[in-house]
Design a protein around this motif. Structure first.
Motif, PDB file in Angstrom:
ATOM      1  N   ALA A 197       0.906  -1.123   0.182  1.00 23.55           N
ATOM      2  CA  ALA A 197       0.180   0.080  -0.173  1.00 23.55           C
ATOM      3  C   ALA A 197       0.841   1.461  -0.051  1.00 23.55           C
ATOM      4  CB  ALA A 197      -1.044   0.101   1.167  1.00 23.55           C
ATOM      5  N   HIS A 198       1.716   1.361  -0.043  1.00 24.90           N
ATOM      6  CA  HIS A 198       3.065   2.389   0.626  1.00 24.90           C
ATOM      7  C   HIS A 198       3.984   2.724  -0.737  1.00 24.90           C
ATOM      8  CE1 HIS A 198       6.669  -0.695   0.355  1.00 24.90           C
ATOM      9  NE2 HIS A 198       7.339   0.779   0.286  1.00 24.90           N
ATOM     10  N   PRO A 199       3.998   2.355  -1.760  1.00 23.21           N
ATOM     11  CA  PRO A 199       4.727   2.552  -3.018  1.00 23.21           C
ATOM     12  C   PRO A 199       4.055   3.634  -4.069  1.00 23.21           C
ATOM     13  CG  PRO A 199       4.402   0.033  -3.081  1.00 23.21           C
ATOM     14  CD  PRO A 199       3.791   0.097  -1.765  1.00 23.21           C
ATOM     15  N   HIS A 200       2.662   3.657  -3.785  1.00 25.95           N
ATOM     16  CA  HIS A 200       2.287   4.299  -4.753  1.00 25.95           C
ATOM     17  C   HIS A 200       2.357   5.837  -4.049  1.00 25.95           C
ATOM     18  CE1 HIS A 200       1.780   1.259  -7.392  1.00 25.95           C
ATOM     19  NE2 HIS A 200       0.740   1.138  -7.523  1.00 25.95           N
TER      20      HIS A 200
ATOM     21  N   GLU B 261      -1.830  -1.155  17.199  1.00 24.87           N
ATOM     22  CA  GLU B 261      -2.086   0.166  16.412  1.00 24.87           C
ATOM     23  C   GLU B 261      -3.072  -0.349  15.107  1.00 24.87           C
ATOM     24  OE1 GLU B 261       3.029   0.979  15.640  1.00 24.87           O
ATOM     25  OE2 GLU B 261       1.871  -0.246  13.967  1.00 24.87           O
ATOM     26  N   GLN B 262      -3.561   0.612  14.395  1.00 27.82           N
ATOM     27  CA  GLN B 262      -4.466   0.319  13.336  1.00 27.82           C
ATOM     28  C   GLN B 262      -4.525  -0.708  12.194  1.00 27.82           C
ATOM     29  OE1 GLN B 262      -8.319   0.734  14.105  1.00 27.82           O
ATOM     30  NE2 GLN B 262      -6.708   0.880  16.600  1.00 27.82           N
ATOM     31  N   HIS B 263      -5.289  -1.102  11.520  1.00 25.54           N
ATOM     32  CA  HIS B 263      -4.322  -2.493  10.611  1.00 25.54           C
ATOM     33  C   HIS B 263      -5.354  -2.097   9.421  1.00 25.54           C
ATOM     34  CE1 HIS B 263      -1.568  -3.853  13.383  1.00 25.54           C
ATOM     35  NE2 HIS B 263      -3.025  -4.014  13.580  1.00 25.54           N
ATOM     36  N   MET B 264      -4.980  -2.347   8.491  1.00 27.76           N
ATOM     37  CA  MET B 264      -6.418  -2.641   6.508  1.00 27.76           C
ATOM     38  C   MET B 264      -5.788  -4.346   5.918  1.00 27.76           C
ATOM     39  SD  MET B 264      -4.793   0.607   4.054  1.00 27.76           S
ATOM     40  CE  MET B 264      -2.613   0.490   3.883  1.00 27.76           C
TER      41      MET B 264
ATOM     42  N   PRO C 104       1.199  -9.397   6.241  1.00 25.19           N
ATOM     43  CA  PRO C 104       2.520 -10.096   6.189  1.00 25.19           C
ATOM     44  C   PRO C 104       3.005  -9.249   7.716  1.00 25.19           C
ATOM     45  CG  PRO C 104       2.429  -9.121   3.698  1.00 25.19           C
ATOM     46  CD  PRO C 104       1.283  -8.139   4.327  1.00 25.19           C
ATOM     47  N   GLY C 105       2.777  -8.256   8.039  1.00 23.05           N
ATOM     48  CA  GLY C 105       3.519  -7.356   9.184  1.00 23.05           C
ATOM     49  C   GLY C 105       2.422  -8.051  10.200  1.00 23.05           C
ATOM     50  N   ILE C 106       1.224  -7.921  10.652  1.00 21.89           N
ATOM     51  CA  ILE C 106       0.716  -8.765  11.601  1.00 21.89           C
ATOM     52  C   ILE C 106       1.074 -10.341  11.476  1.00 21.89           C
ATOM     53  CG2 ILE C 106      -1.964  -9.749  11.843  1.00 21.89           C
ATOM     54  CD1 ILE C 106      -2.833  -6.784  10.383  1.00 21.89           C
ATOM     55  N   VAL C 107       1.588 -11.122  10.369  1.00 17.63           N
ATOM     56  CA  VAL C 107       1.827 -12.295  10.478  1.00 17.63           C
ATOM     57  C   VAL C 107       3.225 -12.587  11.408  1.00 17.63           C
ATOM     58  CG1 VAL C 107       2.629 -14.219   9.130  1.00 17.63           C
ATOM     59  CG2 VAL C 107       0.627 -13.123   8.732  1.00 17.63           C
ATOM     60  N   MET C 108       4.193 -11.155   9.988  1.00 15.88           N
ATOM     61  CA  MET C 108       5.569 -10.803  10.834  1.00 15.88           C
ATOM     62  C   MET C 108       4.968 -10.999  12.896  1.00 15.88           C
ATOM     63  SD  MET C 108       7.356  -8.648   8.819  1.00 15.88           S
ATOM     64  CE  MET C 108       7.491  -8.950   6.586  1.00 15.88           C
ATOM     65  N   ARG C 109       4.740 -10.226  13.133  1.00 15.73           N
ATOM     66  CA  ARG C 109       4.318  -9.922  14.763  1.00 15.73           C
ATOM     67  C   ARG C 109       3.666 -10.910  15.471  1.00 15.73           C
ATOM     68  NH1 ARG C 109       2.049  -3.562  15.043  1.00 15.73           N
ATOM     69  NH2 ARG C 109       3.216  -3.178  13.542  1.00 15.73           N
ATOM     70  N   HIS C 110       3.126 -11.428  14.998  1.00 13.29           N
ATOM     71  CA  HIS C 110       2.076 -12.816  15.715  1.00 13.29           C
ATOM     72  C   HIS C 110       4.112 -13.541  15.764  1.00 13.29           C
ATOM     73  CE1 HIS C 110      -2.354 -12.430  14.563  1.00 13.29           C
ATOM     74  NE2 HIS C 110      -1.740 -11.429  15.921  1.00 13.29           N
ATOM     75  N   LYS C 111       4.470 -14.493  14.874  1.00 14.37           N
ATOM     76  CA  LYS C 111       5.412 -15.236  14.471  1.00 14.37           C
ATOM     77  C   LYS C 111       6.169 -14.821  15.539  1.00 14.37           C
ATOM     78  CE  LYS C 111       6.220 -16.822  11.273  1.00 14.37           C
ATOM     79  NZ  LYS C 111       5.553 -18.822  11.018  1.00 14.37           N
ATOM     80  N   LEU C 112       6.537 -13.479  16.297  1.00 17.08           N
ATOM     81  CA  LEU C 112       7.788 -13.094  16.722  1.00 17.08           C
ATOM     82  C   LEU C 112       7.364 -13.272  18.235  1.00 17.08           C
ATOM     83  CD1 LEU C 112       9.138 -10.086  14.570  1.00 17.08           C
ATOM     84  CD2 LEU C 112      10.338 -12.082  15.856  1.00 17.08           C
ATOM     85  N   ALA C 113       6.192 -13.062  18.323  1.00 18.52           N
ATOM     86  CA  ALA C 113       5.383 -12.648  19.957  1.00 18.52           C
ATOM     87  C   ALA C 113       5.316 -14.124  20.144  1.00 18.52           C
ATOM     88  CB  ALA C 113       3.965 -12.249  19.428  1.00 18.52           C
ATOM     89  N   ALA C 114       4.980 -15.153  18.936  1.00 24.84           N
ATOM     90  CA  ALA C 114       4.911 -16.913  19.452  1.00 24.84           C
ATOM     91  C   ALA C 114       6.362 -17.401  19.787  1.00 24.84           C
ATOM     92  CB  ALA C 114       4.308 -17.187  17.720  1.00 24.84           C
ATOM     93  N   LEU C 115       7.110 -16.455  19.326  1.00 24.03           N
ATOM     94  CA  LEU C 115       8.657 -16.976  19.240  1.00 24.03           C
ATOM     95  C   LEU C 115       9.140 -16.688  20.739  1.00 24.03           C
ATOM     96  CD1 LEU C 115      12.053 -17.591  18.069  1.00 24.03           C
ATOM     97  CD2 LEU C 115      11.869 -15.623  17.612  1.00 24.03           C
TER      98      LEU C 115
END
Length: 333
Positions: free
Chosen positions: A161-164, A306-309, A314-325
């Motif tokens: 969503a950020h490149p444009h 934080e709010q999300h769309m 991908p970022g939410i998955v990263m956060r979940h996986k790091l939290a689980a780690l």
């Protein structure tokens, strides 16, 4: 999430500096708040120890390399890559006490960089097949400090969503802000992989780099995240050109990361100069840096903070996986 407060991050490999930087002698580096001294041993392999002599705490990185060992600048004590003291000039015998030693760390050369792991590795250094393919050339792009969290950069790398907006002056199309839906999304044990097609604008420089005369094209992209702060982005263009970007955000401390980036391409210097490739990619990354250095480095792992769309998946998955780690390692230290 403050990386220096999570010991498990010491169990990953990080690229810390170009091998070429060690040719001139010992160098210092801070990894996860730990000061290191690096040098090349007698076989030309990188070595890393704590940057404190066990005698009077002088910085070993200010010393010299003698016979493949690092010699302290203060009293001349020498240490091998295992951290063992092998010479004390003041002794009149060769019986060096076993307590004369400094902490040593795993250190390996890969892709032109010295990699360090501070503890027992959870994973090997990421494998990039194209780096061993003679049909590809490797182009170093940049090596510099960014004042942001590595997780912010990893999320940014998968944020369509950020490149444009952030990259409106280089390849983004601001009039088409709706991000593409990924063609595939796969979680791995220690990361994720995502493929997608992104419409982009080609500047004059990029048309030259891509050897295409089109002002609009599409990127067929495969992004791979390697926990915690390494990613590759393999971009295939309609003409068959492959531009693979490797980026690592090596954590210096909680608020700063050493950014290592190089690319692999299946073309030649005669077709497109390395300088031209670096110039374009450098411009793009500086656009990212301007934004990311303004973000909070204490990235919350709880989704509610934080709010999300939809494109933030991908970022939410990263956060979940790091939290689980982090949760899995509770009580292990």
């Amino acid at each position: 999430m403050l990386v220096t407060q999570q010991p498990v991050f010491q169990r990953f490999w990080y690229p810390v500096m170009p091998m070429s930087a060690l040719q001139s002698g010992p160098q210092s580096f801070e990894l996860l708040g730990q000061k290191l001294a690096l040098w090349l041993d007698g076989e030309g392999n990188p070595a890393a120890v704590r940057d404190r002599c066990c005698h009077r705490s002088a910085r070993l990185s200010q010393g010299k390399v003698i016979d493949g060992c690092i010699r302290c600048p203060y009293h001349g004590w020498s240490f091998n890559r295992l951290g063992n003291c092998v010479k004390v000039p003041q002794l009149t015998h060769d019986l060096i006490p076993r307590t004369y030693q400094v902490d040593a760390y795993r250190c390996e050369a890969r892709y032109g960089y010295a990699w360090v792991c501070l503890d027992e590795p959870l994973l090997p250094i990421p494998e990039i097949p194209e780096a061993h393919d003679p049909g590809f050339r490797q182009i170093p792009e940049f090596y510099e400090v960014w004042h942001c969290a590595g997780l912010r950069l990893m999320e940014n790398s998968f944020d369509n969503a950020h490149p444009h907006f952030v990259h409106a002056n280089t390849f983004g199309v601001e009039q088409e802000p709706v991000p593409p839906t990924p063609d595939s999304f796969q979680e791995t044990e220690f990361g994720l992989r995502m493929t997608y097609i992104l419409p982009v604008f080609n500047s004059d420089l990029q048309q030259q780099n891509l050897q295409m005369a089109d002002t609009r094209t599409v990127r067929i992209s495969e992004g791979t995240w390697y926990m915690p702060f390494v990613r590759t982005l393999k971009i295939t263009y309609p003409n068959g050109l492959i531009h693979l970007i490797f980026t690592a955000a090596t954590p210096i401390n909680d608020s700063s990361s050493q950014i290592v980036q190089f690319c692999l391409r299946n073309d030649t210097e005669a077709e497109v100069s390395a300088d031209s490739v670096v110039t374009f990619d450098r411009t793009v990354t500086l656009e990212d840096r301007t934004i990311l250095e303004g973000t909070d480095y204490d990235v919350p792992l709880r989704a509610s903070q934080e709010q999300h769309m939809a494109s933030d998946k991908p970022g939410i998955v990263m956060r979940h996986k790091l939290a689980a780690l982090l949760k899995s390692q509770e009580g292990n230290y």
